[in-house]
Design a protein around this motif. Sequence first.
Motif, short mmCIF file in Angstrom:
data_model
loop_
_atom_site.label_atom_id
_atom_site.label_comp_id
_atom_site.label_asym_id
_atom_site.label_seq_id
_atom_site.Cartn_x
_atom_site.Cartn_y
_atom_site.Cartn_z
N VAL A 1 5.18 8.29 -0.33
CA VAL A 1 4.29 8.13 -1.48
C VAL A 1 4.55 6.74 -2.06
CG1 VAL A 1 3.66 8.98 -3.76
CG2 VAL A 1 4.29 10.60 -1.96
N LEU A 2 3.52 5.91 -2.07
CA LEU A 2 3.66 4.51 -2.48
C LEU A 2 2.97 4.27 -3.83
CD1 LEU A 2 2.75 2.83 0.94
CD2 LEU A 2 5.01 3.58 0.13
N THR A 3 3.67 3.58 -4.71
CA THR A 3 3.11 3.17 -6.00
C THR A 3 3.10 1.65 -6.06
OG1 THR A 3 3.76 5.18 -7.18
CG2 THR A 3 3.51 3.19 -8.51
N TRP A 4 1.95 1.09 -6.40
CA TRP A 4 1.77 -0.37 -6.35
C TRP A 4 1.59 -0.95 -7.75
CZ3 TRP A 4 2.06 -3.06 -1.76
CH2 TRP A 4 2.03 -2.30 -0.58
N LEU B 1 5.13 -3.38 -4.07
CA LEU B 1 5.52 -1.99 -4.24
C LEU B 1 6.33 -1.82 -5.52
CD1 LEU B 1 6.39 -1.14 -0.54
CD2 LEU B 1 4.79 0.15 -1.98
N ALA B 2 5.80 -1.00 -6.42
CA ALA B 2 6.50 -0.72 -7.67
C ALA B 2 7.41 0.48 -7.54
CB ALA B 2 5.49 -0.47 -8.79
N ALA B 3 7.11 1.37 -6.57
CA ALA B 3 7.96 2.53 -6.32
C ALA B 3 7.63 3.10 -4.95
CB ALA B 3 7.75 3.60 -7.39
N VAL B 4 8.64 3.72 -4.35
CA VAL B 4 8.48 4.41 -3.08
C VAL B 4 9.21 5.75 -3.19
CG1 VAL B 4 8.93 4.40 -0.59
CG2 VAL B 4 8.40 2.25 -1.76
N GLU B 5 8.57 6.80 -2.68
CA GLU B 5 9.21 8.12 -2.61
C GLU B 5 9.05 8.65 -1.19
OE1 GLU B 5 7.68 10.59 -6.07
OE2 GLU B 5 6.62 8.70 -6.37
N GLU B 6 10.18 8.96 -0.56
CA GLU B 6 10.14 9.50 0.79
C GLU B 6 11.29 10.49 0.97
OE1 GLU B 6 9.43 7.95 5.33
OE2 GLU B 6 10.89 6.86 4.11
#
Length: 206
Positions: free
Chosen positions: A162-165, A173-178
């Motif tokens: 899940v990528l937040t830009w 990329l402001a955040a990454v969730e994996e």
Amino acid sequence: MTAKSVVVLDYGSGNLRSAQRALQRVGASVEVTADAGAAAAADGLVVPGVGAYEACMAGLREIDGERIIAQRVAAGRAVLGVCVGMQILFARGVEFGVETAGCGQWPGAVTGLDAPVIPHMGWNIVKSGAGSALFKGLDASARFYFVHSYAAQRWEGTPEAVLTWATHHVPFLAAVEEGPLAATQFHPEKSGDAGAAILSNWVEGL
């Protein structure tokens, strides 16, 4: 109900006490330590980071931090990287023409932002990815506090992440969730109520 236990990893970098206080405010039981046993045993591990990528990696290696992170992720146990603590999760960082190997949890490089004003410092909105657990319940107008000159600007990892830009002249990329691994380029501990909501969501998921 017993409070979730969180270790803020102390490897000589990051706003350790402000991260500790912010996590305590959302109900976690928090210890700041470099101890590998404590880091392995906690419900959640926070990897902070400020300053240069190379210096952060040097400090992390001194406490065997790469292995601590890798073992937690392999076991499906939560890790949250913050600011440079996010950047070092990628395979490499390039600063001042020097390439430094990172933890390699995610492929790709962290590179300089091509923007007229550097560092990117202050409040910015983000575009959160569909199904984000970190940004659950947050409005699209929520602002987060950034201070950085470098970022991951492409995603080369799995499509399941899940990528937040965010954008500062260029997208990054402001955040990454994996899976168990999550990270924010912004500082949730400096981002007021919106940052507290991010930390609360993370702690709730532990």
